[in-house]
Scaffold this motif. Structure first.
Motif, PDB file in Angstrom:
ATOM      1  N   UNK A  25       6.225  20.831   0.358  1.00 55.96           N
ATOM      2  CA  UNK A  25       5.292  20.408   1.412  1.00 55.96           C
ATOM      3  C   UNK A  25       4.419  19.262   0.927  1.00 55.96           C
ATOM      4  N   UNK A  26       3.907  19.383  -0.289  1.00 56.56           N
ATOM      5  CA  UNK A  26       3.013  18.345  -0.805  1.00 56.56           C
ATOM      6  C   UNK A  26       3.733  16.999  -0.901  1.00 56.56           C
ATOM      7  N   UNK A  66       0.983   4.173  -2.956  1.00 59.95           N
ATOM      8  CA  UNK A  66       0.700   5.566  -2.616  1.00 59.95           C
ATOM      9  C   UNK A  66       1.859   6.497  -2.963  1.00 59.95           C
ATOM     10  N   UNK A  82       1.636   6.183   6.790  1.00 57.54           N
ATOM     11  CA  UNK A  82       0.520   6.008   7.740  1.00 57.54           C
ATOM     12  C   UNK A  82      -0.586   5.159   7.102  1.00 57.54           C
ATOM     13  N   UNK A  83      -0.941   5.497   5.851  1.00 62.30           N
ATOM     14  CA  UNK A  83      -1.989   4.731   5.160  1.00 62.30           C
ATOM     15  C   UNK A  83      -1.600   3.253   5.086  1.00 62.30           C
ATOM     16  N   UNK A 128       2.131  10.545   4.879  1.00 58.28           N
ATOM     17  CA  UNK A 128       0.793   9.936   4.929  1.00 58.28           C
ATOM     18  C   UNK A 128       0.761   8.599   4.196  1.00 58.28           C
ATOM     19  N   UNK A 166       1.538   9.375  -5.774  1.00 62.85           N
ATOM     20  CA  UNK A 166       1.440  10.752  -5.264  1.00 62.85           C
ATOM     21  C   UNK A 166       2.731  11.548  -5.379  1.00 62.85           C
ATOM     22  N   UNK A 206       4.793  15.748   2.828  1.00 61.50           N
ATOM     23  CA  UNK A 206       3.687  15.247   3.646  1.00 61.50           C
ATOM     24  C   UNK A 206       3.069  14.001   3.013  1.00 61.50           C
ATOM     25  N   UNK A 207       3.048  13.953   1.677  1.00 51.12           N
ATOM     26  CA  UNK A 207       2.528  12.753   1.013  1.00 51.12           C
ATOM     27  C   UNK A 207       3.336  11.522   1.403  1.00 51.12           C
ATOM     28  N   UNK A 254      -1.956   1.565   8.568  1.00 53.38           N
ATOM     29  CA  UNK A 254      -3.369   1.325   8.911  1.00 53.38           C
ATOM     30  C   UNK A 254      -3.929   0.181   8.068  1.00 53.38           C
ATOM     31  N   UNK A 255      -3.588   0.171   6.788  1.00 50.84           N
ATOM     32  CA  UNK A 255      -4.099  -0.912   5.931  1.00 50.84           C
ATOM     33  C   UNK A 255      -3.568  -2.268   6.356  1.00 50.84           C
ATOM     34  N   UNK A 314       0.837  -1.208   0.000  1.00 50.74           N
ATOM     35  CA  UNK A 314       0.000   0.000   0.000  1.00 50.74           C
ATOM     36  C   UNK A 314       0.870   1.256   0.000  1.00 50.74           C
TER      37      UNK A 314
END
Lengths: 190, 160
Positions: B140-141, B116, B151-152, B148, B120, B144-145, B155-156, B112
């Motif tokens: 920043x984009x 991502x 993190x994604x 995350x 991204x 931070x991507x 969690x998955x 995952x």
């Protein structure tokens, strides 16, 4: 500029075709050195090929429909005039619909920025463009299954919204600091 | 043909019919775009399919699961995240690639994360992004991507 893009695409296709031929040659050489691997490699490739070819035409049709029915200038027009939390979610929706690689979306985002669209909206737009496109989700559904796809879709949406809002805050905060250090002109620069 | 493929084809077909009823000329144009993009992406698809075959045929599952499997550490996730950030391949192709990694012993989290960051974050297109959106926003984009994405993935991995 359109000619330029076409020229670039043609060049890219030529490069990829050459790369395909090179990959094929290397694979054939490898498989003739290791004949015991032949079956495993060809069955795996064939299985993925079938899975892909069953959905690729449908995915391309969806992409074609979105490309023609959701033109870029329409996206910029809609996003440019929406405000508030609605803009953030419209950003996601508008990012998920049209097609093309991410670098196509940068000039659109830049146009939105000049139009005064919210930064959170532009960030969600770009992120949705990058990783939750509808035709793309179809391919994910086919290869990774409904649970994986749904979980990633929901999580990505949530985190992208959080990211959009935080980047907006961060940029506003740093802009304010900069304008203050320049002599307290405050928001005049915006 | 599995049920997912049938669903996808029916979905595309109903969109096509709906579009045709709404605007014939535009639908014809869409089909032209579809045919063109099909042939444009085909070489890349074939390359990835061959690479998947080689991956599944040559690299032993134990090797892959050692680096990005269930019991592999966080280092593997970071490597995959960086790889996804640097590689510049069409996102459509990332899904079969991800599926082949899962099949060959990778766990959900790194896969995952890979999808991502791959979609991204674009190191190759970062200069263009900076030019169009400014240094602050682009960095920043992408930064931070990256966070995350991890993190994604975590969690998955926990829920699937």
């Amino acid at each position: 500029m359109k000619e330029n893009v076409k020229e670039k695409q043609r060049k890219g296709m030529k490069r990829e075709t050459i790369l395909l031929v090179v990959t094929l040659i290397i694979t054939i050489i490898l498989l003739s050195i290791f004949p015991d691997k032949q079956e495993a490699v060809t069955t795996a490739s064939w299985k993925f090929f079938i899975e892909m070819i069953l959905i690729l035409p449908a995915v391309m049709v969806l992409m074609g429909l979105f490309a023609v029915f959701v033109p870029k200038d329409m996206v910029v027009k809609y996003l440019g005039k929406t405000a508030g939390i609605k803009a953030v979610f419209l950003g996601i929706l508008m990012g998920a619909l049209p097609t093309g690689p991410l670098y196509v979306a940068f000039p659109m985002a830049s146009a939105l920025l000049k139009k005064g669209a919210k930064i959170s909206c532009i960030i969600t737009f770009l992120s949705a463009w990058a990783c939750i496109k509808i035709p793309q989700e179809m391919v994910e559904l086919q290869f990774l299954g409904p649970r994986f796809m749904a979980a990633r879709l929901v999580l990505t949406t949530v985190f992208v919204v959080i990211m959009g809002v935080s980047i907006e805050r961060l940029i506003e905060w740093s802009d304010k600091k900069e304008s203050k250090s320049m002599g307290g002109k405050d928001d005049a620069s915006i | 043909m599995n049920s997912t493929a049938i669903f996808i084809n029916i979905f595309a077909l109903s969109c096509l019919i709906g579009a045709f009823i709404k605007d014939r000329a535009k639908t014809k144009q869409s089909l032209k775009v579809a045919v063109k993009s099909f042939f444009r992406i085909l070489p890349t698809v074939l390359i990835i399919i061959i690479l998947i075959g080689l991956l599944l045929g040559f690299v032993p599952q134990t090797q892959i699961s050692k680096v990005i499997g269930k019991h592999a550490g966080f280092g593997g996730v970071l490597v995959v995240a960086l790889l996804g950030a640097i590689l510049h391949i069409p996102s459509l192709i990332s899904f079969p690639l991800a599926a082949s990694l899962l099949k060959s012993g990778a766990s959900v989290t790194p896969v995952a994360v890979f999808i991502t960051t791959l979609t991204m974050i674009g190191m190759v297109t970062l200069p263009l992004e900076i030019k169009e959106l400014g240094k602050k926003m682009a960095l920043l984009r992408n930064g931070i991507s990256f966070v995350i994405a991890i993190i994604i993935g975590i969690v998955m991995g926990a829920i699937l």
